[in-house]
Design a protein around this motif. Structure first.
Motif, PDB file in Angstrom:
ATOM      1  N   ASP A   1      50.496  40.720  39.413  1.00 19.81           N
ATOM      2  CA  ASP A   1      50.967  40.489  38.237  1.00 19.81           C
ATOM      3  C   ASP A   1      50.566  38.330  38.795  1.00 19.81           C
ATOM      4  N   LEU A   2      49.713  37.592  38.353  1.00 21.30           N
ATOM      5  CA  LEU A   2      48.988  36.467  38.549  1.00 21.30           C
ATOM      6  C   LEU A   2      50.646  36.098  38.028  1.00 21.30           C
TER       7      LEU A   2
ATOM      8  N   LEU B   1      45.147  28.479  41.697  1.00 21.01           N
ATOM      9  CA  LEU B   1      44.453  30.043  41.837  1.00 21.01           C
ATOM     10  C   LEU B   1      43.710  30.720  40.918  1.00 21.01           C
ATOM     11  N   MET B   2      43.730  30.160  39.901  1.00 19.62           N
ATOM     12  CA  MET B   2      41.914  29.991  39.211  1.00 19.62           C
ATOM     13  C   MET B   2      41.095  30.661  39.461  1.00 19.62           C
TER      14      MET B   2
ATOM     15  N   ASP C   1      53.421  34.566  30.680  1.00 16.88           N
ATOM     16  CA  ASP C   1      52.250  35.792  30.954  1.00 16.88           C
ATOM     17  C   ASP C   1      51.207  35.872  29.873  1.00 16.88           C
ATOM     18  N   ARG C   2      51.603  35.611  28.314  1.00 18.21           N
ATOM     19  CA  ARG C   2      50.393  35.352  27.485  1.00 18.21           C
ATOM     20  C   ARG C   2      49.765  33.969  27.538  1.00 18.21           C
ATOM     21  N   LEU C   3      50.132  33.639  27.960  1.00 18.57           N
ATOM     22  CA  LEU C   3      48.711  32.394  27.963  1.00 18.57           C
ATOM     23  C   LEU C   3      48.122  32.882  28.984  1.00 18.57           C
TER      24      LEU C   3
ATOM     25  N   ALA D   1      47.563  39.467  32.146  1.00 18.54           N
ATOM     26  CA  ALA D   1      47.645  39.187  33.162  1.00 18.54           C
ATOM     27  C   ALA D   1      47.982  39.767  34.713  1.00 18.54           C
ATOM     28  N   GLN D   2      47.812  41.129  34.505  1.00 20.39           N
ATOM     29  CA  GLN D   2      47.570  41.654  35.730  1.00 20.39           C
ATOM     30  C   GLN D   2      46.451  41.634  36.470  1.00 20.39           C
TER      31      GLN D   2
END
Length: 459
Positions: A314-315, A329-330, A263-265, A347-348
């Motif tokens: 949440d991505l 996705l990006m 999630d952080r990355l 990440a939301q």
């Protein structure tokens, strides 16, 4: 022959490094290439990084961020335009003698057997035939290909061909094993098995290399393998963040700490670069704010999925749920953000009021909403509309816009920008495109929307 240091047997905590551990260093590296129109394409900007003894480093970034260029620069295959790359303190003037490479495309010689492919580097280094054969057979056994020494690449599966690539690199006993998306051409199960086996070998004291550096766009792969992750930003490529991965091995992708690191990355990777944000009072242009490579249909499907998750998602979970890679996705996330359909915090992802308005509108109204948002927020679409308004008959050839785009993009990227803008504009009925004449033709809708928004855009 590539010299191998005994340091490889002493893998250590990433926090325990000293200056003497440095194997490869990039110092103020800037890399540029001439574009098709004679202008300069800036790929890397002021990159500073170090690869050290006993660690696995992942270089993570979106497509076009310069990951592969950076890896090849560290390997001495590309000379930086400015700055320096050093191997064990000495500045490189050619190929890095302490590096061996594994490529995504396997890069095997089809006319050579497995044994002969693995021997290639040793042959080039002048190793005797007896020693060459002995070392190659040992590497083939280590990587799990015993019994296939006489086989040819065409007779092997993708996973087996990549094993040959690993054996060919490891037989050189390099200080640094560099890998450019080595598992992305394999099916998911084969890639997972090969990745796990490589990390098991890395944990053994007799593994014949001191450091691994892997280029990837897969966040989970980076967390599974790396002690440190360098996140590259784009336009041009630069180190956006350096994140240590302090998780014990072997790593469990179902653990909360693993998921938190992903999630952080993901949040870092999904965030726009500060340099990409428009200055207060300025209007972004098509060269500084390119259109993401996303279709209207893709955007509609993406907003539908976020809407079905109660307007927020949440991505990382969404990418996993849809079996997407981050590169898939990006562009959709970036396009939705550019058009004001979506906001991202960490990440939301959250649908905006405009996102709800577009998603809930009927067919005719949805085109009008999209047209309004595209003129307001998509620089190239707005540029096309205004240029057509200022032409004598509301029509211009696509060559005019392509030539302007070539001032900041390669020919391929310029065409992708133009194709995206044409699709977005045609969907919103802002302009039409005649493929026979190559002309873009203004519609009445565009003039009305441009007039409505003109005051806000010029403030």
């Amino acid at each position: 022959m590539v010299a191998h240091s005994s340091d490889s047997a002493s893998k250590q905590s990433p926090d325990a490094h000293s200056a003497h551990d440095a194997l490869v260093e990039a110092v103020g590296v800037h890399t540029s290439f001439p574009a098709a129109d004679g202008s300069i394409l800036h790929v890397l900007d002021d990159v500073n990084m170090t690869l050290r003894v006993g660690e696995v480093v992942a270089i993570l970034g979106k497509s076009g961020s310069g990951k592969s260029t950076l890896l090849r620069t560290l390997a001495g295959l590309i000379t930086p335009s400015s700055g320096a790359v050093r191997y064990r303190g000495e500045q490189l003037t050619g190929a890095n003698p302490g590096v061996a490479m594994v490529f995504q495309s396997f890069a095997l010689m089809p006319w050579l057997s497995v044994l002969e492919n693995v021997e290639l580097g040793l042959r080039a280094a002048g190793v005797s035939a007896t020693d060459r054969r002995q070392r190659a057979l040992a590497a083939i056994e280590q990587i799990g290909l015993e019994g296939f020494e006489k086989a040819y690449p065409r007779e092997l599966s993708g996973g087996m061909r990549q094993r040959v690539g690993f054996a060919r690199a490891l037989v050189l006993q390099p200080d640094v094993l560099m890998m450019d998306e080595p598992f992305s051409a394999l099916d998911a199960l084969t890639g997972e098995n090969l990745r796990s086996e490589l990390m098991m070998l890395w944990g053994r004291p007799d593994f014949p290399t001191s450091c691994i550096c892997i280029v990837t766009h897969n966040i989970e792969e980076a967390v599974l393998m790396a002690d440190r992750v360098l996140v590259l930003g784009s336009g041009p490529g630069h180190i956006k963040a350096e994140v240590p991965v302090l998780l014990p091995r072997p790593r469990d992708r179902r653990s909360p700490t693993f998921e938190a690191m992903v999630d952080r990355l993901y949040a870092i990777l999904a965030d726009r670069d500060e340099a990409a944000a428009p200055r207060k009072g300025s209007v972004p242009g098509p060269l500084t704010h390119p259109l993401p490579d996303a279709s209207v249909g893709g955007l509609a499907g993406f907003t539908e999925i976020v809407y079905s998750h109660d307007g927020q998602a949440d991505l990382p979970d969404l990418a996993d749920e849809l079996s997407f890679e981050v590169d898939d996705l990006m562009p959709l996330v970036d396009a939705a953000r550019m058009l004001g359909l979506l906001e991202v915090e960490g990440a939301q992802a959250f649908l905006t009021a405009e996102g709800y308005r577009w998603h809930l509108a009927g067919m005719h109204d949805s085109k009008e909403v999209f047209a309004e948002l595209a003129v307001a927020h998509a620089p190239l679409v707005r540029t096309i509309v205004r240029a057509l308004e200022n032409s004598n008959d509301g029509a211009l050839r696509d060559d005019f816009f392509r030539d302007l785009l070539l001032r900041g993009f390669t020919a391929e990227d310029a065409q992708q920008q133009l194709d995206t803008a044409i699709q977005w504009g045609r969907y919103g009925e802002l302009y039409d495109f005649d493929a026979n004449t190559g002309e873009l033709i203004l519609s009445e809708v565009a003039a009305a929307i441009a007039a409505l928004l003109d005051g806000d855009l010029d403030r």
